[in-house]
Design a protein around this motif. Structure first.
Motif, PDB file in Angstrom:
ATOM      1  N   ILE A 163      67.734  -7.806  83.502  1.00  0.00           N
ATOM      2  CA  ILE A 163      67.620  -6.409  83.951  1.00  0.00           C
ATOM      3  C   ILE A 163      68.901  -5.623  83.659  1.00  0.00           C
ATOM      4  O   ILE A 163      68.846  -4.437  83.332  1.00  0.00           O
ATOM      5  N   SER A 164      70.046  -6.283  83.744  1.00  0.00           N
ATOM      6  CA  SER A 164      71.308  -5.594  83.437  1.00  0.00           C
ATOM      7  C   SER A 164      71.306  -5.062  82.015  1.00  0.00           C
ATOM      8  O   SER A 164      71.860  -4.007  81.734  1.00  0.00           O
ATOM      9  N   VAL A 221      72.594 -23.710  83.607  1.00  0.00           N
ATOM     10  CA  VAL A 221      71.404 -24.178  84.311  1.00  0.00           C
ATOM     11  C   VAL A 221      70.712 -25.233  83.456  1.00  0.00           C
ATOM     12  O   VAL A 221      70.453 -25.010  82.271  1.00  0.00           O
ATOM     13  N   ASP A 281      58.496  -6.938  86.372  1.00  0.00           N
ATOM     14  CA  ASP A 281      58.495  -6.893  87.834  1.00  0.00           C
ATOM     15  C   ASP A 281      59.806  -6.308  88.358  1.00  0.00           C
ATOM     16  O   ASP A 281      59.811  -5.411  89.208  1.00  0.00           O
ATOM     17  N   VAL A 282      60.922  -6.783  87.839  1.00  0.00           N
ATOM     18  CA  VAL A 282      62.205  -6.311  88.339  1.00  0.00           C
ATOM     19  C   VAL A 282      62.502  -4.899  87.813  1.00  0.00           C
ATOM     20  O   VAL A 282      63.102  -4.077  88.502  1.00  0.00           O
ATOM     21  N   LEU A 310      74.013 -26.297  87.459  1.00  0.00           N
ATOM     22  CA  LEU A 310      72.948 -26.046  88.421  1.00  0.00           C
ATOM     23  C   LEU A 310      71.675 -26.624  87.843  1.00  0.00           C
ATOM     24  O   LEU A 310      71.482 -26.616  86.627  1.00  0.00           O
ATOM     25  N   ALA A 353      78.277 -20.550  84.939  1.00  0.00           N
ATOM     26  CA  ALA A 353      77.232 -21.499  85.323  1.00  0.00           C
ATOM     27  C   ALA A 353      76.411 -21.921  84.114  1.00  0.00           C
ATOM     28  O   ALA A 353      76.178 -21.138  83.200  1.00  0.00           O
ATOM     29  N   MET A 375      67.417 -26.403  88.170  1.00  0.00           N
ATOM     30  CA  MET A 375      66.229 -25.794  88.781  1.00  0.00           C
ATOM     31  C   MET A 375      65.081 -25.930  87.794  1.00  0.00           C
ATOM     32  O   MET A 375      65.288 -26.319  86.635  1.00  0.00           O
ATOM     33  N   TYR A 404      66.582 -11.379  87.150  1.00  0.00           N
ATOM     34  CA  TYR A 404      67.327 -10.628  88.172  1.00  0.00           C
ATOM     35  C   TYR A 404      68.796 -10.440  87.810  1.00  0.00           C
ATOM     36  O   TYR A 404      69.342  -9.358  87.978  1.00  0.00           O
ATOM     37  N   VAL A 405      69.447 -11.509  87.409  1.00  0.00           N
ATOM     38  CA  VAL A 405      70.913 -11.414  87.295  1.00  0.00           C
ATOM     39  C   VAL A 405      71.404 -11.252  85.855  1.00  0.00           C
ATOM     40  O   VAL A 405      72.601 -11.158  85.628  1.00  0.00           O
ATOM     41  N   SER A 406      70.491 -11.195  84.907  1.00  0.00           N
ATOM     42  CA  SER A 406      70.969 -11.009  83.537  1.00  0.00           C
ATOM     43  C   SER A 406      70.088 -10.040  82.750  1.00  0.00           C
ATOM     44  O   SER A 406      70.568  -9.035  82.240  1.00  0.00           O
ATOM     45  N   HIS A 443      65.138 -16.003  88.124  1.00  0.00           N
ATOM     46  CA  HIS A 443      66.515 -15.646  88.476  1.00  0.00           C
ATOM     47  C   HIS A 443      67.229 -14.970  87.296  1.00  0.00           C
ATOM     48  O   HIS A 443      68.000 -14.040  87.494  1.00  0.00           O
ATOM     49  N   MET A 451      75.306 -19.776  80.958  1.00  0.00           N
ATOM     50  CA  MET A 451      75.247 -18.338  81.246  1.00  0.00           C
ATOM     51  C   MET A 451      76.559 -17.639  80.925  1.00  0.00           C
ATOM     52  O   MET A 451      77.331 -17.259  81.799  1.00  0.00           O
TER      53      MET A 451
END
Lengths: 282, 282
Positions: A186-187, A142, A243-244, A169, A140, A171, A182-184, A179, A120
């Motif tokens: 949408i920005s 993943v 969704d986000v 990490l 991070a 997952m 949410y954290v990448s 995730h 990331m």
């Protein structure tokens, strides 16, 4: 752990920066590039990102590790072909989506050789000239669905990412894509839309140029990002991004409603709630 | 041009950083702070931002220049009172809105002593401990309606801002507030709303913390900003902020529609359009 001969498919921002960092950290016993664009291929060699550029088959044949760093739409098509060609090479990708990648090789006889990863890190620039030293450090990475990968492949991949300074990490791919929205992802949408907003409203380029503060630059920076990379990400992660994005529009409507109704107590609450991000980001 | 005795009303992020920079550049023959919060007052002296903290009247009496750096709602109330107290002092403010400030002192017998300015620099932090050295350098400062100010007041104000490294722009207050909505205020709304979106959707704080990339941090950074500063800005610039916020929501809806209809050609176009911001920001 031993250094390995590495092929990097797609020597742009991500592939090029990985090449620099893997060399820097002593993980590479030579790096071969694979690059569709002849201009990028020439630049990648000139910049010393790779030792040489070869066709895909030859590059795989001469390597022990194959890293895929092309846009995610190309990656989904490429990954099964790469697995068709490997004997015992380790293959991992650096794509921003994971579910479609993993589905694309589900049941492939060489599935075990593939490790699904998402380091990331990125910038708003692209191409081999965008590659930078010391990228990925303290960011991070993943790793997804590692139980489906061979132990030796996971082991070397983990080791290489640690060596270049990333924290690991794990997952499953479905959770990753959620995730990441949410954290990448949408920005990037908000930044593209903010640029379009300002370009639409502010017809005086000179005013933007002269007045733009650090705050504006930081929120709009991602709007310089390459559509060839981002359209496929939004396609592959469509449901999560939608969704986000719906949530984001409804959050913006709350600000709009506060202003329309001059409900400044609620505006204060909305901002105080947003301030809670300090708790997380410091 | 001679250095002057300066009073700074509100020794927080902006007032404190101005104090540091005016001292550094040799523009101040002593700086007196005026600060409602006794905690901030003590800190401001401890940090060496100001020589001492005095009540407003005494500070004005003992100064040649008075700089106002409090939230814009307080500023509108404070400015006429300050002009009531000045004899020949130069007064300027650092507020992010200008029309209401100028209207608040229209026709005041000391109107000429006031110069309306907006130095376009800030961070997401607040209070005297947020003050930093070398702030404002290479940023823009807007001076508004200078024809209503005395020539000597404008001259020293211009000189001081140049000395601390800012480039000067002049425009009327109405134009300023419009441009500020485009290149500064909307960025804060989007960032607050993005933080609320992610805090709403991503219930796992740890996931945000671990996965947040540079891109996320840069778009959400402004969401840490202080509501005491920003609610009054949005109140005072309500019409312009609402106008650009409506445009922003409609731009986001275009992205939403592309994803819903899987119209990826149009998505590509939207992103290419956003990329035009490169032309302006480099």
């Amino acid at each position: 752990m031993e250094r390995k001969k590495i092929a990097i498919v797609g020597v742009g921002l991500i592939g090029g920066s990985l090449a620099l960092q893997l060399n820097e950290k002593g993980m590479a016993a030579g790096i071969i590039g694979v690059e569709k664009s002849s201009e990028h291929a020439t630049r990648a060699v000139e910049l010393g990102l790779v030792d040489e550029v070869l066709p895909l088959e030859e590059a795989i044949e001469r390597s022990e590790v194959v890293i895929l760093a092309v846009p995610v739409d190309q990656m989904v098509a490429l990954l099964p072909k790469v697995l068709d060609l490997v004997t015992n090479q380790i293959v991992f990708d650096a794509g921003s989506t994971k579910e479609q990648m993993i589905n694309a090789v589900s049941g492939h006889p060489k599935r075990g050789r593939y490790v699904a990863t998402h380091p990331m890190w990125g910038t708003e620039y692209s191409g081999p000239q965008a590659a930078v030293k010391n990228a990925f450090e303290n960011k991070a990475v993943v790793l997804c669905n590692t139980a489906e990968s061979d132990a030796d492949a996971v082991e070397w991949t983990r080791f290489a990412y640690k060596k270049i300074g990333m924290h690991l990490l794990e997952m499953n791919a479905v959770a990753h894509d959620l995730h990441a929205a949410y954290v990448s992802h949408i920005s990037h949408i908000t930044s593209f839309a903010l640029a379009n907003t300002v370009l639409e409203k502010e017809r005086e380029d000179q005013a933007i140029f002269e007045l733009a503060s650090g705050g504006f630059e930081s929120t709009v920076r991602l709007a310089k990002s390459n559509p060839a990379m981002w359209v496929p990400i939004f396609m592959q992660n469509r449901d999560n991004v939608l969704d986000v994005l719906n949530e984001h529009i409804s959050q913006l409507r709350k600000f709009k409603s506060c202003l329309e109704k001059e409900n400044y107590d609620y505006l204060q609450e909305l901002i105080e709630n947003a301030n809670r991000i300090r708790r997380i980001l410091g």
